[in-house]
Design a protein around this motif. Structure first.
Motif, PDB file in Angstrom:
ATOM      1  N   SER A  39     -27.084   2.299  -7.113  1.00  0.00           N
ATOM      2  CA  SER A  39     -26.410   1.002  -7.103  1.00  0.00           C
ATOM      3  C   SER A  39     -27.109   0.042  -6.155  1.00  0.00           C
ATOM      4  N   ALA A  40     -27.608   0.583  -5.020  1.00  0.00           N
ATOM      5  CA  ALA A  40     -28.343  -0.284  -4.110  1.00  0.00           C
ATOM      6  C   ALA A  40     -29.636  -0.769  -4.752  1.00  0.00           C
ATOM      7  N   ALA A  41     -30.310   0.129  -5.496  1.00  0.00           N
ATOM      8  CA  ALA A  41     -31.538  -0.273  -6.186  1.00  0.00           C
ATOM      9  C   ALA A  41     -31.237  -1.290  -7.276  1.00  0.00           C
ATOM     10  N   ALA A  42     -30.072  -1.134  -7.954  1.00  0.00           N
ATOM     11  CA  ALA A  42     -29.690  -2.106  -8.984  1.00  0.00           C
ATOM     12  C   ALA A  42     -29.540  -3.487  -8.368  1.00  0.00           C
ATOM     13  N   ALA A  43     -28.921  -3.548  -7.191  1.00  0.00           N
ATOM     14  CA  ALA A  43     -28.779  -4.841  -6.523  1.00  0.00           C
ATOM     15  C   ALA A  43     -30.131  -5.397  -6.126  1.00  0.00           C
ATOM     16  N   ALA A  44     -31.060  -4.514  -5.753  1.00  0.00           N
ATOM     17  CA  ALA A  44     -32.384  -4.963  -5.326  1.00  0.00           C
ATOM     18  C   ALA A  44     -33.212  -5.478  -6.498  1.00  0.00           C
ATOM     19  N   HIS A  45     -32.856  -5.083  -7.753  1.00  0.00           N
ATOM     20  CA  HIS A  45     -33.590  -5.555  -8.922  1.00  0.00           C
ATOM     21  C   HIS A  45     -33.437  -7.063  -9.101  1.00  0.00           C
ATOM     22  N   GLY A  46     -32.305  -7.609  -8.645  1.00  0.00           N
ATOM     23  CA  GLY A  46     -32.060  -9.036  -8.831  1.00  0.00           C
ATOM     24  C   GLY A  46     -31.510  -9.309 -10.215  1.00  0.00           C
ATOM     25  N   PRO A  47     -31.419 -10.599 -10.615  1.00  0.00           N
ATOM     26  CA  PRO A  47     -30.848 -10.958 -11.926  1.00  0.00           C
ATOM     27  C   PRO A  47     -31.606 -10.290 -13.067  1.00  0.00           C
ATOM     28  N   ALA A  48     -30.883  -9.735 -13.987  1.00  0.00           N
ATOM     29  CA  ALA A  48     -31.503  -9.097 -15.156  1.00  0.00           C
ATOM     30  C   ALA A  48     -30.483  -9.092 -16.278  1.00  0.00           C
ATOM     31  N   GLY A  49     -30.937  -8.867 -17.447  1.00  0.00           N
ATOM     32  CA  GLY A  49     -30.040  -8.888 -18.591  1.00  0.00           C
ATOM     33  C   GLY A  49     -29.323  -7.564 -18.765  1.00  0.00           C
ATOM     34  N   ARG A  50     -28.320  -7.588 -19.648  1.00  0.00           N
ATOM     35  CA  ARG A  50     -27.573  -6.387 -19.952  1.00  0.00           C
ATOM     36  C   ARG A  50     -28.530  -5.356 -20.544  1.00  0.00           C
ATOM     37  N   GLY A  51     -28.391  -4.143 -20.143  1.00  0.00           N
ATOM     38  CA  GLY A  51     -29.254  -3.085 -20.649  1.00  0.00           C
ATOM     39  C   GLY A  51     -30.537  -2.914 -19.882  1.00  0.00           C
ATOM     40  N   GLY A  52     -30.785  -3.737 -18.860  1.00  0.00           N
ATOM     41  CA  GLY A  52     -31.995  -3.616 -18.059  1.00  0.00           C
ATOM     42  C   GLY A  52     -31.927  -2.436 -17.110  1.00  0.00           C
ATOM     43  N   PRO A  53     -32.985  -2.290 -16.246  1.00  0.00           N
ATOM     44  CA  PRO A  53     -33.025  -1.157 -15.301  1.00  0.00           C
ATOM     45  C   PRO A  53     -31.823  -1.118 -14.374  1.00  0.00           C
ATOM     46  N   ALA A  54     -31.363  -2.275 -13.926  1.00  0.00           N
ATOM     47  CA  ALA A  54     -30.231  -2.285 -13.004  1.00  0.00           C
ATOM     48  C   ALA A  54     -28.992  -1.707 -13.666  1.00  0.00           C
ATOM     49  N   ALA A  55     -28.728  -2.143 -14.903  1.00  0.00           N
ATOM     50  CA  ALA A  55     -27.555  -1.635 -15.609  1.00  0.00           C
ATOM     51  C   ALA A  55     -27.659  -0.137 -15.842  1.00  0.00           C
ATOM     52  N   ASP A  56     -28.864   0.329 -16.165  1.00  0.00           N
ATOM     53  CA  ASP A  56     -29.066   1.771 -16.383  1.00  0.00           C
ATOM     54  C   ASP A  56     -28.774   2.565 -15.109  1.00  0.00           C
ATOM     55  N   LEU A  57     -29.244   2.045 -13.996  1.00  0.00           N
ATOM     56  CA  LEU A  57     -28.994   2.735 -12.728  1.00  0.00           C
ATOM     57  C   LEU A  57     -27.499   2.803 -12.424  1.00  0.00           C
ATOM     58  N   LEU A  58     -26.803   1.690 -12.687  1.00  0.00           N
ATOM     59  CA  LEU A  58     -25.375   1.667 -12.407  1.00  0.00           C
ATOM     60  C   LEU A  58     -24.615   2.602 -13.343  1.00  0.00           C
ATOM     61  N   ALA A  59     -25.025   2.623 -14.565  1.00  0.00           N
ATOM     62  CA  ALA A  59     -24.351   3.497 -15.528  1.00  0.00           C
ATOM     63  C   ALA A  59     -24.558   4.966 -15.157  1.00  0.00           C
ATOM     64  N   GLU A  60     -25.783   5.299 -14.746  1.00  0.00           N
ATOM     65  CA  GLU A  60     -26.065   6.683 -14.358  1.00  0.00           C
ATOM     66  C   GLU A  60     -25.272   7.084 -13.119  1.00  0.00           C
ATOM     67  N   GLU A  61     -25.117   6.155 -12.214  1.00  0.00           N
ATOM     68  CA  GLU A  61     -24.353   6.470 -11.009  1.00  0.00           C
ATOM     69  C   GLU A  61     -22.882   6.705 -11.347  1.00  0.00           C
ATOM     70  N   ARG A  62     -22.338   5.895 -12.249  1.00  0.00           N
ATOM     71  CA  ARG A  62     -20.947   6.099 -12.653  1.00  0.00           C
ATOM     72  C   ARG A  62     -20.787   7.452 -13.349  1.00  0.00           C
ATOM     73  N   ARG A  63     -21.746   7.786 -14.186  1.00  0.00           N
ATOM     74  CA  ARG A  63     -21.658   9.063 -14.912  1.00  0.00           C
ATOM     75  C   ARG A  63     -21.686  10.242 -13.945  1.00  0.00           C
ATOM     76  N   LEU A  64     -22.629  10.211 -12.992  1.00  0.00           N
ATOM     77  CA  LEU A  64     -22.754  11.307 -12.038  1.00  0.00           C
ATOM     78  C   LEU A  64     -21.534  11.416 -11.139  1.00  0.00           C
ATOM     79  N   THR A  65     -20.917  10.277 -10.855  1.00  0.00           N
ATOM     80  CA  THR A  65     -19.706  10.292 -10.030  1.00  0.00           C
ATOM     81  C   THR A  65     -18.573  10.988 -10.781  1.00  0.00           C
ATOM     82  N   ARG A  66     -18.481  10.702 -12.095  1.00  0.00           N
ATOM     83  CA  ARG A  66     -17.432  11.352 -12.893  1.00  0.00           C
ATOM     84  C   ARG A  66     -17.701  12.853 -13.030  1.00  0.00           C
ATOM     85  N   VAL A  67     -18.974  13.205 -13.195  1.00  0.00           N
ATOM     86  CA  VAL A  67     -19.323  14.629 -13.301  1.00  0.00           C
ATOM     87  C   VAL A  67     -18.935  15.372 -12.029  1.00  0.00           C
ATOM     88  N   TRP A  68     -19.192  14.769 -10.917  1.00  0.00           N
ATOM     89  CA  TRP A  68     -18.863  15.393  -9.631  1.00  0.00           C
ATOM     90  C   TRP A  68     -17.361  15.476  -9.428  1.00  0.00           C
TER      91      TRP A  68
END
Length: 860
Positions: free
Chosen positions: A730-759
């Motif tokens: 999530s910190a790296a997503a914020a560091a990416h800056g403005p980006a469109g939906r589906g970009g690297p930032a969104a992917d990072l955030l989605a992966e973090e949410r998924r891993l949080t639910r798995v845990w």
């Protein structure tokens, strides 16, 4: 004429002696009365440096004023075997060397002839015969002087002798005047110069320096030198050479000068003593204050009576203290007395003294002082005493002394298991001054070939190496120990756990062919040590939160506290932090810290405090985290950590100050931290995450992104997927800056949410992570700030700690209720809320719900 002691040094040409008025008056009266009054027999008796020769010199001066002829001689140890040496000196001084009887004459003839020469001279003019240091008189001269003393009533003559009683061996009968046949009497006196008083010392030093002396300095000098004139003269001379004024601010120079003067005097005294006295003096030097009369007698191989007589004579040297156990006033003096012995003889003497001291139950402080200077004694009691005294020195903070004692213990033969214990103790003692040496000693433990009795030492050494961060070198050493077939099951499990704990910190540090294979941890280990490491591995992978809790509790159970390596228990505590079981983790940390402090195990205490700081950060208490880190730094300064561990406390400190809104201090915490060899360790990931967060807060998006992605790479290489440890995505997503939906930032955030639910993270952790994700997602989806921004105008979002306080506040909880819910100080809640208001651009509590959006609404 040569004199041994030339006086009290009145200074600047002065001749008056200090505090010797009574003696001078007596000498003056006797000399003035020689023409019509009695003859005189005077002996001046005193210890070294007491001023015997100074009084003799004064008598010579007074004799000249009284019209008395003077002849002088000086006996010396070098000429003590020279036949009639003193008589020949006096004949030469009388100007009649040719009157000496032939050397081959009978002794009775020679004595009678010499007496007649001096009696004849005295009848012409009253005569002073002065002999200095008669303790060294040759036997033939002494026989003649005794005869001359008996004849004193026959002529106007004074026989004046000086004698150092401590050096006299008692072989010479005393001088006695004979009966008068002419009606002339003989006045007989013995003078014993007393030590100078403080006032006398001040007066002597004033004359010597030609300037007033600080009274405090005079008093200190009198105490330090024992009122000894010659010692004071030496001190005054040294002060004059260095141009030091005799003032209170030069008292350290006074102490050092007196010690040096004592050393010089001891060296001169030792050179002049007869062998039997020198042996006793050396025994006293070796035994110190712990030497009983029986010990001294045993060392000199003499009986108690002879020893007591020798000690009584040596008391006159002024070198020794009074009492039943004489010792040297000054250690340098003792060293000077022993300097004449060769190294081997000196070590043998100390070894003999140590054996006698052990039998006499001398305290460890005295016994080990002897052992430190002794050669190997080859006894178990010596090792035990050295270890006990080292532990005492360590407890009072004298680490240098403790290290000397343990190094000395290692010179003794001992069982391998005992040697391993000494190496562990030595590593703890030298850690603060030489961390590399500390690690070297611990590695020596693991290299020690021994039976299963060394198992606890192997476990302790391996655990300390892992705790301090030396995980690279410890793995092959643990594998080597595990290859022993005689390691018991419990120690084997502990070593295996430590091996895999180190492996996870630095995967593949050694090629597998370079060490014996180590069995993997069981899926459900029953041994507490293995369970603690397994819990940490599960927590890092972010899988099976319930299993992680169960394993961690096995490692931290009360029954496991005394048998589980602290490193494994600290791993279990960190696992509980990721499961959100803060109270359990905190209780276990307190117990570990108490045990570490009691045993003086710095690495364990330091790491426990670092984990405590992690706990504080997870609970949103950065102030408490800073306090824990400060305590950790006191226990384990940065240089004490291995380079593999050193980045972790710096990274945690930066995160704590960042949570407090102090970006400048956070920047300083991570600035320039790059210990050699640390870049591949797990601790380096903490620093990368902290530095990325700091750079992000400072508007350095590109540099922040590089740090955060590198942090992620390091973690993923070690199969660390749990976002609760370090939410770098999530910190790296914020560091990416403005980006469109589906970009690297969104992917990072989605992966973090998924891993949080798995845990299956608890709500408070899950909400915090989701808020970080939301802030970052909003940042990357739009370049236009919302009407009620979820971040401060600077673009900085709320920290997880601030979010954990802000969410319940937005939902209607009071500050006190939030503090109770989160086990957090009320003041910390207030500070976090104030920071959240500032960052969100609001001024009232009622605005929190709208500013936080969905997170601020009550769950249905």
């Amino acid at each position: 004429m040569t004199h041994g002691n030339t006086g009290h040094w009145a200074g600047h040409g002065g001749t008056a002696l200090v505090e010797r008025d009574r003696e001078q008056k007596l000498l003056r009266d006797l000399l003035n009365g020689l023409r019509g009054g009695p003859s005189a027999l005077v002996e001046i008796d005193g210890g070294p440096g007491s001023g015997r020769s100074a009084l003799l010199n004064q008598a010579v001066t007074l004799a000249g004023r009284a019209g008395v002829r003077v002849v002088t001689a000086h006996a010396s140890w070098e000429e003590s075997a020279l036949r009639y040496g003193i008589a020949d000196q006096l004949l030469a001084a009388l100007g009649r060397p040719d009157d000496a009887p032939p050397s081959d004459s009978d002794d009775t003839v020679i004595v009678e002839a010499l007496c007649q020469v001096f009696l004849a001279a005295a009848r012409v003019q009253p005569l002073l015969v002065a002999v200095d240091d008669t303790q060294w008189a040759d036997p033939h001269s002494w026989r003649w002087l005794r005869s001359l003393a008996r004849l004193l009533p026959d002529a106007p003559m004074m026989l004046l002798t000086t004698r150092c009683g401590v050096l006299a061996d008692g072989t010479h009968d005393p001088l006695e005047p004979g009966s008068s046949t002419t009606g002339r009497t003989v006045a007989r006196h013995t003078l014993t110069p007393a030590p100078l008083s403080a006032a006398g010392v001040t007066e002597l030093l004033t004359r010597a320096h030609g300037r007033p002396v600080d009274p405090a300095f005079g008093t200190a000098a009198a105490h330090a030198a024992g009122g000894n004139p010659t010692l004071l003269r030496t001190v005054a001379g040294r002060f004059a050479r260095h141009d030091w004024p005799p003032a209170a601010d030069h008292l350290p120079h006074l102490v050092d000068s007196v010690a040096e003067a004592f050393r010089e005097r001891a060296a001169r005294t030792a050179a002049a003593l007869p062998a039997e006295l020198l042996d006793v003096l050396r025994a006293i030097a070796v035994c110190g204050q712990d030497g009983t009369p029986d010990m001294i007698a045993a060392l000199t191989e003499s009986d108690g009576t002879d020893t007591a007589r020798a000690v009584a004579r040596l008391a006159g040297t002024g070198l020794l203290t009074d009492g039943d156990r004489p010792a040297f006033h000054e250690p340098r003096a003792a060293e000077a007395v022993l300097a004449g012995l060769g190294a081997d003889r000196r070590e043998q003497l100390y070894a003999r003294a140590a054996r006698h001291a052990h039998r006499a139950a001398v305290p460890d402080s005295g016994l080990t002082r002897m052992l430190l200077a002794a050669h190997v004694v080859g006894a178990t009691w010596a090792v035990d005493a050295l270890r006990r005294e080292a532990a005492r020195c360590r407890a009072v903070g004298d680490l240098r002394a403790a290290a000397r004692l343990l190094h000395r213990a290692l010179r003794e033969p001992m069982a391998p298991a005992s040697r391993a214990k000494v190496f562990v103790e030595l590593s703890a003692v030298v850690l603060a001054t030489s961390p590399a040496a500390s690690d070297r000693h611990l590695r020596s433990v693991l290299l020690t070939r021994a039976d299963a009795s060394a198992g606890p030492s192997w476990v302790e050494a391996a655990g300390l190496l892992v705790t301090r961060g030396d995980v690279v070198s410890v793995q092959p050493l643990i594998a080597r120990v595990l290859d022993h077939t005689d390691v018991n099951a419990q120690d084997r499990a502990a070593l295996r756990a430590l091996y895999w704990l180190a492996e996870h910190s630095q995967r593949g540090a050694e090629h597998e062919l370079d060490r014996p294979a180590v069995a993997a941890l069981p899926d459900l280990p029953a041994e507490p040590a293995e369970a603690g490491v397994a819990a940490w591995h599960c927590a890092l992978r972010g899988q099976d939160i319930d299993r992680t809790r169960s394993l961690a509790r096995t490692a931290l159970a009360p029954a496991a506290r005394d048998t589980t390596p602290p490193a494994a228990q600290l791993a279990a505590c960190q696992a509980l932090l990721l499961t959100g079981d803060f109270a359990e983790a905190q209780a276990a940390l307190v117990a570990i810290l108490v045990r570490a402090q009691r045993s003086g195990t710095r690495p364990t205490a330091g790491l426990a405090l670092i984990v405590e700081a992690q706990a504080a950060l997870h609970q949103g208490s950065p102030e408490a985290a800073v306090t824990s880190l400060d305590r950790a730094q006191h226990v384990m300064p940065p240089h004490c950590w291995h380079p593999m561990m050193a980045p972790a406390p710096a990274g945690l400190r930066a995160l704590a100050h960042l949570a407090l809104g102090d970006v400048a201090t956070a920047e300083r915490a991570v600035e320039g931290v790059r210990p050699a060899g640390a870049e591949s360790g797990l601790a380096w990931a903490y620093l990368l995450y902290a530095r990325g967060r700091v750079r992000l807060a400072g508007g350095q998006g590109g540099a922040a992104l590089a740090d955060l992605l590198e942090c992620g790479r390091l973690l993923l290489a070690r199969q660390v997927a749990n976002p609760v440890l370090l939410p770098w995505r999530s910190a790296a997503a914020a560091a990416h800056g403005p980006a469109g939906r589906g970009g690297p930032a969104a992917d990072l955030l989605a992966e973090e949410r998924r891993l949080t639910r798995v845990w299956g993270a608890p709500d408070n952790i899950d909400q915090g992570l989701r808020y970080v994700a939301e802030v970052a997602l909003r940042t990357v989806r739009t370049a236009k700030a919302p009407a009620v921004p979820p971040a401060a105008p600077s673009g900085r979002g709320l920290t997880v700690a601030e979010l954990r306080v802000a969410i319940p506040a937005a939902r209607g909880m009071t500050n006190r209720a939030i503090a109770a819910e989160l086990s957090m100080p009320l003041r910390a809640v207030e500070l976090h809320l104030a920071a959240a208001y500032r960052k969100l651009g609001i001024t009232r509590r009622v605005e929190l719900a709208r500013a936080l959006g969905p997170l601020g609404r009550k769950s249905r």
